[in-house]
Design an enzyme around this catalytic site. Structure first.
Site, short mmCIF file in Angstrom:
data_model
loop_
_atom_site.label_atom_id
_atom_site.label_comp_id
_atom_site.label_asym_id
_atom_site.label_seq_id
_atom_site.Cartn_x
_atom_site.Cartn_y
_atom_site.Cartn_z
N GLY A 105 0.82 -1.42 0.10
CA GLY A 105 0.09 -0.02 0.06
C GLY A 105 0.91 1.23 -0.16
CB CYS B 29 -0.35 0.95 -6.75
SG CYS B 29 -0.36 0.25 -5.35
CB THR C 145 1.37 -6.95 -8.61
OG1 THR C 145 0.38 -5.73 -8.39
CG2 THR C 145 2.82 -6.64 -8.05
N GLY D 169 7.88 -8.29 -14.89
CA GLY D 169 7.01 -9.41 -14.34
C GLY D 169 7.83 -10.79 -14.20
N GLY D 170 8.25 -10.99 -13.15
CA GLY D 170 8.66 -12.47 -12.96
C GLY D 170 10.16 -12.78 -13.33
#
Lengths: 252, 302
Positions: free
Chosen positions: B72, B131, B194, B244-245
């Site tokens: 957050g 976000c 994400t 991403g990953g």
């Protein structure tokens, strides 16, 4: 680091001793600090596992990790063999503080596998001329861990919930709490630590506890493991895991 | 030696490897473990106009090949960054320092940009319109073309240096959002933030995260990210930054072959704190072994 010995305790615990593949242990490992262990070849245990340092043995260049089989990561560790290699980040975090006076009566309170960091802290206190006293609690006699090791550094008081060893009941009811205590260091399940913190707060005893919030990085970067404190949300991995109870916003 | 340098609008990176915002602190958390200056740059933690305490614990749960987080946007605000953190890291690091800018409303984004603009070592910002873990703003702007366009346009007027818009995968068409950002003057888009996810502790019959839902990252999301980078890179004319990953050199190469000009390493920093440096070295080795003079020779070849 390489597993140089592994001792199984009861059904679900192991004492794992690790040595560096080359060189020696990093200097200045503090009691209460932890290591981040990478579990090899596992998709389900994606993150490292934070495990408190049970002992830093500089004579033998070993660290000891006391591990309870509580999930897939720790299961892998408990089932290690001598010679297995782990990628280990250490030492991480902020450990226990030495009490202000050597004559102080220091009580080290541990529950279950949470006794781990108190062994190294007890050793350091003993070697520096303090007189540590241990209060170790567990569900039953088989869950009492490393008692003979603790006895090297001070008197050990034991409680078990089923009465199979020591006094019957929770460790916070152990008669050792009736003695004069100036400082408490505590590590164990959160309800136990909160109960100990309550005793300490009511009697004006200086008290530190070791938290184990879920962590990701272990380096203070991801801000996942925060605890609400007098300074706001701070990382347990970096500002802790050891906190003085007067820093925490626990309802005790 | 092959040329690994890449350009993101007016910003030149010595190599394509960046660290993703929120996974690398301010670099300092990792500096004992690796050489920060071996990277193209670091993207520091999401920075908002006012300090933010973030979400209550628990904020994280491990999932297969990944993790869900609900931090957050905890940060001490842009003024704290400028006064206390920037002077330190600007002195220490020669790699680019990119600030990730977070906001709850358009004027917040703009105000943060205005405060950052005078800092000479901040030559780029990454604007977070994606976000999933904050109630107001954040992803709300990144899930419609109008929202993305509005923030890009407003920031563009006050930010003359390289402007990167960080996009959310939680949309029907990420290509349309990327085009909207490009049309309003973004120099680059970075993707993906994400994926919104959720995990339930069946023993306790409740979600693991205090916020119920969180953002999924790690190798679990990589195929989704590679696909989106490939789609966006074909559709826009500005450089795409892929993330991403990514957990290895081969992973980074997938993104570059899908069309990414630069890449970011995020969650993998938690498992191997040296991974970003290793990937930067790995890309150079790949070029050598494959006779490439420039990393751009394989960009978008798929």
């Amino acid at each position: 680091m390489r597993v140089v010995s592994i001792g199984h305790i009861a059904d679900s615990y192991a004492l794992i001793k690790l040595s560096p593949l080359s060189g020696s242990l990093p200097e200045g490992i503090q009691p209460g600090q932890f290591a981040q262990i990478e579990i090899p070849d596992s998709k389900s245990t994606f993150l490292r596992r934070p495990i408190s340092i049970c002992m830093a043995d500089y004579d033998a260049d070993q660290i000891w990790l006391l591990v309870r089989n509580a999930g897939q990561g720790t299961s892998h560790m408990v089932n290690s063999s001598v010679g297995d290699i782990y990628n280990v980040l250490l030492p991480l975090g902020h450990g226990f503080s030495l009490p202000s006076k050597q004559g102080d009566s220091v009580l080290l309170v541990g529950g279950g596998v949470g006794v781990a960091p108190l062994l190294y802290f007890g050793k350091v206190l003993f070697e520096q001329g303090y007189k540590p006293v241990f209060a170790l609690g567990a569900r039953s006699a088989k869950d009492l861990l490393l008692l003979d090791e603790f006895k090297k550094y001070g008197p050990v008081h034991v409680s078990t919930e089923d009465g199979s060893a020591g006094e019957k009941g929770l460790i916070t009811c152990n008669s050792v709490f009736a003695s004069e205590i100036s400082d408490i260091a505590c590590c164990g399940p959160t309800p136990m630590m909160k109960a100990v913190a309550g005793i300490a707060a009511s009697r004006g005893i200086n008290c530190e506890v070791s938290l184990e919030n879920m962590m990701a990085c272990g380096l203070g970067a991801c801000l996942c493991c925060v605890e609400d404190t007098a300074d706001g949300n701070v990382c347990v991995c970096k500002n802790g895991p050891v906190f003085n109870i007067n820093q925490l916003k626990w309802q005790i | 030696m092959a040329n690994l340098s890449v350009n993101i609008g007016p910003l030149r990176l010595q190599n394509p490897v960046l660290t993703a915002s929120g996974t690398f602190g301010y670099g300092e958390e990792f500096e004992d473990l690796m050489d920060i200056n071996s990277l193209g740059g670091i993207i520091v933690k999401g920075t908002s106009l006012h300090p933010r305490q973030g979400n209550p614990a628990p904020r994280m749960v491990e999932t297969p090949s990944g993790m869900l987080n609900a931090v957050g946007l905890q940060n001490k605000g842009v003024d704290h960054f400028i006064e206390h953190i920037y002077p330190r890291i600007a002195k220490k690091y020669t790699s680019e320092i990119i600030v990730n800018v977070a906001g709850s409303c358009v004027s917040d984004y703009v105000e943060v940009c205005e405060k950052l603009a005078p800092l000479d070592r901040i030559r780029a910002i990454e604007v977070n319109i994606s976000c999933p873990n904050v109630k107001q703003g954040g992803m709300a702007f990144g899930t419609t073309c109008e929202g993305a366009a509005e923030v890009t346009k407003a920031v563009r007027q006050k930010w003359p240096k390289a402007l990167i818009m960080k996009l959310s995968p939680n949309v029907t068409s990420i290509v349309d959002i990327a085009k909207a950002a490009e049309a309003e003057g973004a120099d680059s888009v970075s993707l993906i933030n994400t994926l919104m996810g959720m995990a339930i502790d069946v023993k306790r019959r409740r979600p693991y995260l205090s916020t119920i839902t969180g953002g999924l990252s790690g190798p679990a999301v990589r195929p989704v990210a590679v696909r989106m980078v490939w789609q966006v890179a074909k559709a826009v004319g500005i450089p795409v930054i892929g993330l991403g990953g990514i957990a290895s050199t081969d992973d980074a190469l997938q993104f570059i072959m899908a069309g990414a000009t630069a890449i970011q390493i995020g969650t993998a920093n938690f498992i191997n704190p040296r991974i970003s440096q290793e990937v930067a070295a790995g890309l150079e080795q790949y070029c050598q072994e494959n006779g490439l003079n420039d990393i751009s020779e394989i960009r978008g070849i798929v």
